[in-house]
Design an enzyme around this catalytic site. Structure first.
Site, mmCIF file in Angstrom:
data_model
loop_
_atom_site.group_PDB
_atom_site.id
_atom_site.type_symbol
_atom_site.label_atom_id
_atom_site.label_comp_id
_atom_site.label_asym_id
_atom_site.label_seq_id
_atom_site.Cartn_x
_atom_site.Cartn_y
_atom_site.Cartn_z
ATOM 1 N N ASP A 116 5.663 -5.653 4.874
ATOM 2 C CA ASP A 116 4.523 -6.472 5.266
ATOM 3 C C ASP A 116 4.841 -7.908 4.875
ATOM 4 O O ASP A 116 5.452 -8.151 3.839
ATOM 5 C CB ASP A 116 3.272 -5.972 4.544
ATOM 6 C CG ASP A 116 1.997 -6.630 5.053
ATOM 7 O OD1 ASP A 116 2.089 -7.511 5.923
ATOM 8 O OD2 ASP A 116 0.915 -6.263 4.565
ATOM 9 N N SER A 117 4.410 -8.862 5.674
ATOM 10 C CA SER A 117 4.755 -10.267 5.427
ATOM 11 C C SER A 117 4.112 -10.823 4.177
ATOM 12 O O SER A 117 4.565 -11.826 3.627
ATOM 13 C CB SER A 117 4.328 -11.126 6.620
ATOM 14 O OG SER A 117 2.916 -11.216 6.688
ATOM 15 N N GLY A 118 3.035 -10.202 3.722
ATOM 16 C CA GLY A 118 2.271 -10.738 2.613
ATOM 17 C C GLY A 118 1.042 -11.489 3.058
ATOM 18 O O GLY A 118 0.242 -11.944 2.228
ATOM 19 N N GLY A 119 0.855 -11.611 4.364
ATOM 20 C CA GLY A 119 -0.289 -12.351 4.884
ATOM 21 C C GLY A 119 -1.608 -11.789 4.412
ATOM 22 O O GLY A 119 -2.481 -12.533 3.949
ATOM 23 N N PHE A 120 -1.776 -10.472 4.496
ATOM 24 C CA PHE A 120 -3.035 -9.856 4.083
ATOM 25 C C PHE A 120 -3.283 -10.085 2.602
ATOM 26 O O PHE A 120 -4.406 -10.395 2.184
ATOM 27 C CB PHE A 120 -3.024 -8.360 4.388
ATOM 28 C CG PHE A 120 -4.297 -7.654 4.017
ATOM 29 C CD1 PHE A 120 -5.399 -7.692 4.863
ATOM 30 C CD2 PHE A 120 -4.408 -6.966 2.816
ATOM 31 C CE1 PHE A 120 -6.586 -7.051 4.517
ATOM 32 C CE2 PHE A 120 -5.583 -6.324 2.462
ATOM 33 C CZ PHE A 120 -6.676 -6.371 3.319
ATOM 34 N N ASP B 164 0.689 -13.612 9.488
ATOM 35 C CA ASP B 164 -0.506 -13.780 10.315
ATOM 36 C C ASP B 164 -1.697 -14.207 9.479
ATOM 37 O O ASP B 164 -1.654 -14.169 8.248
ATOM 38 C CB ASP B 164 -0.830 -12.474 11.042
ATOM 39 C CG ASP B 164 -1.112 -11.325 10.071
ATOM 40 O OD1 ASP B 164 -0.510 -11.305 8.971
ATOM 41 O OD2 ASP B 164 -1.928 -10.449 10.379
ATOM 42 N N GLN C 180 -4.449 -9.961 16.268
ATOM 43 C CA GLN C 180 -5.659 -10.197 15.480
ATOM 44 C C GLN C 180 -6.849 -10.378 16.444
ATOM 45 O O GLN C 180 -6.769 -9.986 17.592
ATOM 46 C CB GLN C 180 -5.474 -11.403 14.562
ATOM 47 C CG GLN C 180 -4.531 -11.155 13.391
ATOM 48 C CD GLN C 180 -5.077 -10.166 12.372
ATOM 49 O OE1 GLN C 180 -6.262 -9.812 12.367
ATOM 50 N NE2 GLN C 180 -4.204 -9.693 11.481
ATOM 51 N N GLY D 184 -6.063 -6.334 11.007
ATOM 52 C CA GLY D 184 -7.456 -6.738 10.891
ATOM 53 C C GLY D 184 -8.473 -5.685 11.275
ATOM 54 O O GLY D 184 -9.645 -6.004 11.481
ATOM 55 N N ASP E 16 0.012 3.209 8.233
ATOM 56 C CA ASP E 16 0.362 3.186 6.814
ATOM 57 C C ASP E 16 -0.880 2.918 5.989
ATOM 58 O O ASP E 16 -1.866 2.388 6.499
ATOM 59 C CB ASP E 16 1.375 2.072 6.528
ATOM 60 C CG ASP E 16 0.678 0.720 6.422
ATOM 61 O OD1 ASP E 16 0.530 0.208 5.289
ATOM 62 O OD2 ASP E 16 0.247 0.169 7.458
ATOM 63 N N CYS F 271 -0.755 24.529 2.433
ATOM 64 C CA CYS F 271 0.208 23.463 2.158
ATOM 65 C C CYS F 271 1.465 24.022 1.503
ATOM 66 O O CYS F 271 1.389 24.884 0.618
ATOM 67 C CB CYS F 271 -0.432 22.403 1.265
ATOM 68 S SG CYS F 271 0.656 20.997 0.924
ATOM 69 N N CYS G 96 3.741 22.060 -0.135
ATOM 70 C CA CYS G 96 4.308 21.095 -1.073
ATOM 71 C C CYS G 96 4.570 21.740 -2.439
ATOM 72 O O CYS G 96 4.051 22.815 -2.755
ATOM 73 C CB CYS G 96 3.389 19.883 -1.227
ATOM 74 S SG CYS G 96 1.921 20.158 -2.260
ATOM 75 N N CYS H 77 1.329 22.574 -4.467
ATOM 76 C CA CYS H 77 0.560 23.743 -4.030
ATOM 77 C C CYS H 77 1.326 25.047 -4.219
ATOM 78 O O CYS H 77 0.716 26.120 -4.310
ATOM 79 C CB CYS H 77 0.147 23.579 -2.569
ATOM 80 S SG CYS H 77 -1.136 22.315 -2.332
ATOM 81 N N HIS I 78 1.203 15.889 -3.095
ATOM 82 C CA HIS I 78 0.423 16.705 -2.162
ATOM 83 C C HIS I 78 -0.202 15.856 -1.061
ATOM 84 O O HIS I 78 -0.143 16.226 0.121
ATOM 85 C CB HIS I 78 -0.668 17.467 -2.904
ATOM 86 C CG HIS I 78 -1.692 18.047 -1.981
ATOM 87 N ND1 HIS I 78 -1.461 19.190 -1.234
ATOM 88 C CD2 HIS I 78 -2.937 17.606 -1.626
ATOM 89 C CE1 HIS I 78 -2.518 19.446 -0.482
ATOM 90 N NE2 HIS I 78 -3.431 18.498 -0.695
#
Length: 370
Positions: free
Chosen positions: A93-97, A147, A189, A216, A266, A304, A306, A309, A335
């Protein structure tokens, strides 16, 4: 270019797609949920454990790595893949958020954002060029454009200004030469205004080479509003590249997004709630710290496969949380990520089998699904 997206099958009833994203570090089968390793690690989990629960690609965050340990140091180490010992694809991620979430600690200008570190108050500046150069040094395969993500509830004028600034900054981002194993994903956006979303999408598409992101959304708006935005954009996406919904990680949201043409998602949610003792399951959310699980010797989810579990009971997990043992958070994190990777795998198969609607409707019957 070492990037290519291949559509395997499209569900005729929904537009949901099963695809394959080819990168220099391997193929990602979509739709996919991507665990977030903000600081070059998915909290409490090793790369080997992530592979065992089906993680195909992970995220890291430019803002946090820019502050510590520094993108230049990561570059000296050989890039994120070597630094964190992850040989599969990585997205940054660019870090914008993160920068725009700093509130009073940042000042937005046309050329970029002046901000103070949340760690020590030191002063920094991110322009689109600086953000991209930092991501270039980090060396992830997919680099996000810098952004302006406007906050939920902003008025039309503010949303339009942020959207238009995002386009101008995207043009600057596109001029930064990345490494040969990297590619830029631009970000749409427009906040919660349909006309701005569609305008942003139209102006963003020319910059998209092998992927486009939706930013956004899932920032506090009602699910119906999120779905409305996705419905409006779905007919206008490029067909031959993946669509990435940023910051979505609850089971219902993932299902609702994929049936609206989204391929990648994500979120920090599955590991964050895991550290607080909350697990996803085929029966709904389980808050394993609750007293009713004190003598419950069944597993979190009988469906599950995993490690958690297959080996531990709710009673044991509850005990770990009650005595503040870090193993509890680790086991529930394992899990939760496995639950989501398996959910997306099943969803992918339903697309191939042309029964996506039936699968999604059955999943949405689960009580307390969020």
């Amino acid at each position: 270019m070492n990037f290519k997206f291949k559509i395997i099958h499209t569900c005729p009833h929904t537009g949901a797609r099963a695809g394959e994203l080819y990168t220099p570090h391997g193929v990602v089968k979509t739709p996919v949920f991507m665990p977030v390793g903000t600081k070059a690690t998915v909290k409490a989990l090793s790369p080997q454990e992530l592979k065992e629960v089906g993680a195909q690609i992970v995220l890291a965050n430019n803002y946090h790595l820019y502050l510590r340990p520094g993108a230049e140091l990561v570059f000296e180490a050989g890039g994120l893949h070597k630094f964190m010992n992850w040989d599969r694809p990585i997205l940054t991620d660019s870090g914008g958020f993160q920068v725009f979430s700093l509130g009073k600690l940042r000042t937005i200008t046309e050329t970029g954002v002046h901000f103070k570190s949340h760690l020590d108050g030191s002063k920094h500046f991110f322009s689109p060029t600086i953000a991209m150069q930092s991501q270039r040094n980090l060396g992830a395969n997919i680099c996000m454009a810098f952004d302006h993500c406007s906050e939920y509830g902003i008025d039309y004028t503010g949303a339009r200004q942020a959207m238009e600034r995002t386009i101008r900054w995207l043009d600057e981002c596109s001029k930064v030469q990345l490494q040969s194993h990297q590619i830029l994903f631009p970000i749409v956006q427009g906040n919660m205004f349909l006309d701005l979303r569609l305008q942003s999408l139209k102006q963003t598409i020319p910059y998209a080479k092998c992927g486009i992101a939706i930013g956004g959304l899932s920032v506090g708006e009602p699910r119906s509003v999120m779905n409305e935005m996705l419905d409006a954009m779905q007919p206008h996406y490029p067909v031959d590249m993946p669509r990435y919904f940023m910051g979505l990680g609850n089971p219902e949201g993932l299902l609702q997004a994929v049936v609206r043409g989204i391929d990648m998602c994500d979120c920090v949610l599955p590991t964050r709630i895991a550290r607080n003792g909350t697990a996803f399951s085929s029966k709904g959310k389980i808050i394993v710290k609750n007293s009713k699980y004190k003598s419950d010797f069944s597993t979190l989810d009988p469906n599950c496969d995993c490690y958690t579990c297959q080996n531990f009971s709710k009673a044991y997990l509850r005990h770990l949380f009650n005595v503040d043992e870090i193993l509890g958070g680790r086991l529930v994190s394992l899990h939760n990520i496995r639950y989501l990777t398996n959910l997306m795998s099943q969803l992918r198969q339903s697309i191939v089998d042309n029964n996506t609607l039936e699968f999604v409707q059955e999943q949405l019957k689960i009580k307390n699904f969020e």
